[in-house]
Design a protein around this motif. Structure first.
Motif, PDB file in Angstrom:
ATOM      1  N   LYS A  94       0.987  -1.315   0.203  1.00 18.00           N
ATOM      2  CA  LYS A  94       0.026   0.228  -0.034  1.00 18.00           C
ATOM      3  C   LYS A  94       1.284   1.287  -0.776  1.00 18.00           C
ATOM      4  O   LYS A  94       0.680   2.346  -0.567  1.00 18.00           O
ATOM      5  N   LYS A 123      -9.566  -3.948  -5.020  1.00 18.12           N
ATOM      6  CA  LYS A 123      -9.401  -4.263  -3.407  1.00 18.12           C
ATOM      7  C   LYS A 123      -8.657  -4.451  -2.257  1.00 18.12           C
ATOM      8  O   LYS A 123      -8.558  -3.599  -1.106  1.00 18.12           O
ATOM      9  N   LEU A 163      -6.907  -1.267  -0.766  1.00 18.60           N
ATOM     10  CA  LEU A 163      -8.144  -0.497   0.010  1.00 18.60           C
ATOM     11  C   LEU A 163      -8.415  -1.103   1.380  1.00 18.60           C
ATOM     12  O   LEU A 163      -7.822  -2.083   1.782  1.00 18.60           O
ATOM     13  N   PRO A 164      -8.323  -0.435   2.539  1.00 19.87           N
ATOM     14  CA  PRO A 164      -9.505   1.683   2.471  1.00 19.87           C
ATOM     15  C   PRO A 164      -7.736   1.568   2.045  1.00 19.87           C
ATOM     16  O   PRO A 164      -6.311   1.372   2.784  1.00 19.87           O
ATOM     17  N   ARG A 165      -7.674   3.358   1.231  1.00 20.28           N
ATOM     18  CA  ARG A 165      -6.043   4.018   1.311  1.00 20.28           C
ATOM     19  C   ARG A 165      -6.677   5.020   2.510  1.00 20.28           C
ATOM     20  O   ARG A 165      -6.948   5.548   3.768  1.00 20.28           O
ATOM     21  N   GLU A 166      -4.847   5.452   2.784  1.00 23.17           N
ATOM     22  CA  GLU A 166      -4.269   6.357   3.881  1.00 23.17           C
ATOM     23  C   GLU A 166      -4.828   7.153   3.676  1.00 23.17           C
ATOM     24  O   GLU A 166      -3.865   7.402   2.992  1.00 23.17           O
TER      25      GLU A 166
END
Length: 685
Positions: free
Chosen positions: A61, A533, A536-539
């Motif tokens: 990420k 996905k 996700l979730p993005r920071e």
């Protein structure tokens, strides 16, 4: 080694399938999109290969967010400096060999052990069961292990011999020995006395030799049975012991300087240890001079001598240097001067190195590198050194092309990464020229008011970048820098004077803070969609609330440097927002600097906090911390006494009053109270 054979015949031994991949390639899915620009899984995989900071599992990420930001800045840069900037395009052309060298060194050799990505993919696809236990679902999950297994398979015969040598070495001990051996008995007796006295330096003992001897050797002094027995037998000499051995024809005086035990491999996992050493030796070989030598031999590389006409020209132009000596007697000296000289002229087409008899490195190449180097470094890079540097780049680039690396997706990504970095640099340079997007009228106003005071004799065009940063820096950032350094600066409460006093010293920090806020706005402006996905979730990288939580988590895990950097970002992001968060960031930085042992910085931060927010509910503890640090850590008793006295006046009912009173009395006693306390504690312990 088979790999050496592959390298030696690269370009002919590798098939087109190995170069370009005849098997079907895994689908490269889109994982995110920045505006119309797509980001693929291969982009994330490449960054994890190219940057060790993203290489560890769990950093996917973070790697994607780094790519997203880089693409945003790239898009902004292209708007400012041009979609196809000619200077950057030329730089990309000029540096092709260096890009290929990196592809060869870092990816092809170090990571892939001289295999193409296509070859590794093919081996992985055929042997997935071999890697399943390592949770390796894709080649990118365990690339280096796949490369290692393929390398070991290809070089199994050489590995067997290597293993035998390592196992044999487990029985071999080493001794570093100082000794004198001679038929001259008086000489040996004198050496023995000198060795035994420990007063005569070894270098001063006549006839002395220093040598590392192996227990399986039968050569030199080890041919003497009594010497071998006394060094490696049952009752062998210890380190530092001296012995005199007298034979019928020769005598030996010796002293054991050092012993090295055999390198014993662990029984458990021994095969893995040997395999890893085998691979590491190959990497080290290819990364060092031996690797260069292999390429030089493969391509018939030759450093060309300076030819006679150039020697004659130099001799004629510098005749006085040689005091009438004939040319033949100083030819080598002149060749050395020309090779080592940084400025001695040669024709731009003069050939300094060849491959297979054809021009490879010319004076034009060498002159170009000279101009590329910073002026302060140029004296360290004479012509010969630059020839060698360029030759290394070009040989590795040639090997990379022969291996087909220039036609791979990896090389394209490597070039794109370099191109984006050049655009980022051009973007930064353009910001300075256009005043960091400050309107021209505002720049002129700021320059008229402050320019002459900060930059005497400069024009607006020369300092437009500084004036832009100055204009967009909030007042409280100036105040913070002023109060941090208040002990060194003239006393004033006039904001304009404060700005002039602090700007030059704080300019780099102000520019960094501006860029942090610019990045925040760029993220708002550029639509980003994450399609996969998994990511996700993005920071939210610019949510001060999320950043506070991250800093607190880092602190709880004792990652003090990480927590400090995060609070520094919060400070930069909150400078134009709410005052309370900016104040808290400065207080947290002061606390963290104290825990990191950076007491000077911490005291400055506490001082700034107290000057800017004297009525804060946190001011009481901040003032105590500042006074304590001045006394205990910085040993500035006069300053500490002033702060602690102020504390007593401002907080007469504080829970810390008793501690402050004791500190004041200790200062007034010249430290006798603390000495007495320490003595009592020592006695109790």
């Amino acid at each position: 080694m088979k790999t050496f054979r592959i390298l030696a015949s690269v370009g002919s031994a590798l098939s087109l399938c190995a170069l370009f991949g005849c098997q079907s390639k895994p689908a490269d899915k889109i994982v995110a999109q920045v505006g119309a620009e797509k980001i693929y899984q291969s982009d994330v995989d490449f960054l994890k290969r190219a940057s060790r900071s993203f290489a560890e599992p769990g950093q996917e990420k973070a790697a994607l967010e780094n790519i997203i930001e880089a693409r945003m800045i790239y898009q902004e840069a292209k708007k400012l400096v041009g979609e196809e900037n000619p200077n950057i395009q030329q730089t990309m052309v000029n540096l092709q060999d260096r890009f290929l060298m990196r592809a060869f060194d870092e990816f092809y050799v170090s990571q892939n052990l001289c295999h193409t990505d296509a070859a590794l993919q093919e081996y992985f696809d055929k042997n997935k069961a071999l890697f399943a236990k390592d949770s390796c679902n894709r080649l990118s999950d365990c690339r280096e292990n796949v490369a290692m297994q393929l390398y070991l398979k290809e070089n199994s015969g050489t590995l067997q011999g290597y293993t035998k040598r390592l196992l044999d070495a487990q029985t071999i001990s080493k001794v570093e020995l100082a000794y004198v051996v001679s038929a001259d008995t008086a000489l040996v007796n004198k050496a023995f006395a000198d060795l035994d006295s420990r007063k005569v330096p070894l270098a001063d003992i006549q006839g002395l030799k220093r040598e590392t001897l192996l227990s399986n050797s039968r050569e030199g002094v080890m041919a003497v049975d009594s010497v071998r027995e006394i060094l490696f037998g049952k009752d062998s000499l210890a380190v530092g012991e001296v012995r005199l051995i007298q034979g019928p024809s020769t005598s030996v005086a010796l002293k054991v300087l050092l012993r090295r035990a055999p390198d014993v491999l662990p029984e458990e996992g021994r095969d893995s240890v040997i395999a890893e050493r085998f691979v590491m030796e190959f990497k080290n070989l290819m990364a060092g001079h031996s690797g260069d030598s292999l390429l030089q031999a493969r391509y018939k590389y030759r450093l060309e001598p300076i030819r006679y006409p150039e020697v004659q020209k130099y001799y004629d132009a510098h005749a006085a240097e040689f005091n009438g000596a004939p040319l033949d007697s100083v030819t080598l000296e002149i060749e050395s001067k020309i090779s080592g000289g940084k400025d001695l002229p040669l024709d731009s087409n003069y050939v300094l190195a060849t491959i297979d008899g054809k021009p490879f490195v010319t004076e034009k190449d060498v002159r170009g590198l000279y101009l590329e180097l910073p002026e302060r470094l140029r004296p360290q890079y004479p012509r010969r050194r630059r020839v060698q540097m360029i030759s290394t780049w070009k040989l590795k680039a040639l090997a990379a092309r022969d291996a087909g690396l220039d036609k791979t997706d990896l090389f394209n990504k490597l070039q794109l990464m370099a191109k984006m970095s050049f655009y980022r640099k051009a973007f930064s340079d353009s910001l300075a020229k256009n005043g960091f997007f400050t309107p021209e009228d505002s720049l002129k106003t700021v320059f008229a008011k402050y320019g002459a005071a900060i930059f005497p004799n400069a024009t607006l065009e020369q300092v437009s970048g500084d004036m832009g940063v100055f204009a967009q820096t909030p007042d409280k950032a100036f105040l913070y820098e002023y109060y941090r350094e208040q002990d060194k600066l003239p006393k004033t409460e006039n904001l304009d004077s404060i700005k002039v006093l602090v700007y030059k010293g704080a300019a780099a920090g102000f520019a960094r803070s501006w860029f942090e806020r610019f990045r925040r706005e760029a993220f708002k402006k550029h639509p980003v969609s994450v399609i996969d996905k998994f990511y996700l979730p993005r920071e939210d990288l610019f949510s001060t609330e999320d950043l506070q939580a991250r800093a607190d988590s880092m602190y709880a895990n004792r990652n003090l440097s990480g927590a400090w950097l995060t609070w520094e970002r919060i400070k930069d992001l909150s400078v134009d927002e709410e005052d309370s968060l900016y104040a808290r960031s400065i207080l947290e930085l002061a606390k963290l600097d104290a825990e990191r042992g950076k007491f000077v910085e911490s005291e400055k931060e506490y001082a700034a906090f107290l000057a800017m927010w004297p009525e804060s509910p946190f001011a009481e503890k901040a003032m105590f911390a500042r006074g304590f640090q001045l006394r205990e850590n910085l040993k500035k008793d006069t300053a500490a006494l002033a702060v602690l006295t102020q504390f007593m006046e401002k907080y007469p009912k504080s829970d810390l009053r008793e501690s402050v009173e004791w500190l004041i009395k200790d200062i007034q006693s010249g430290g006798k109270l603390s000495e007495e306390l320490n003595r009592k504690i020592s006695e109790q312990e």
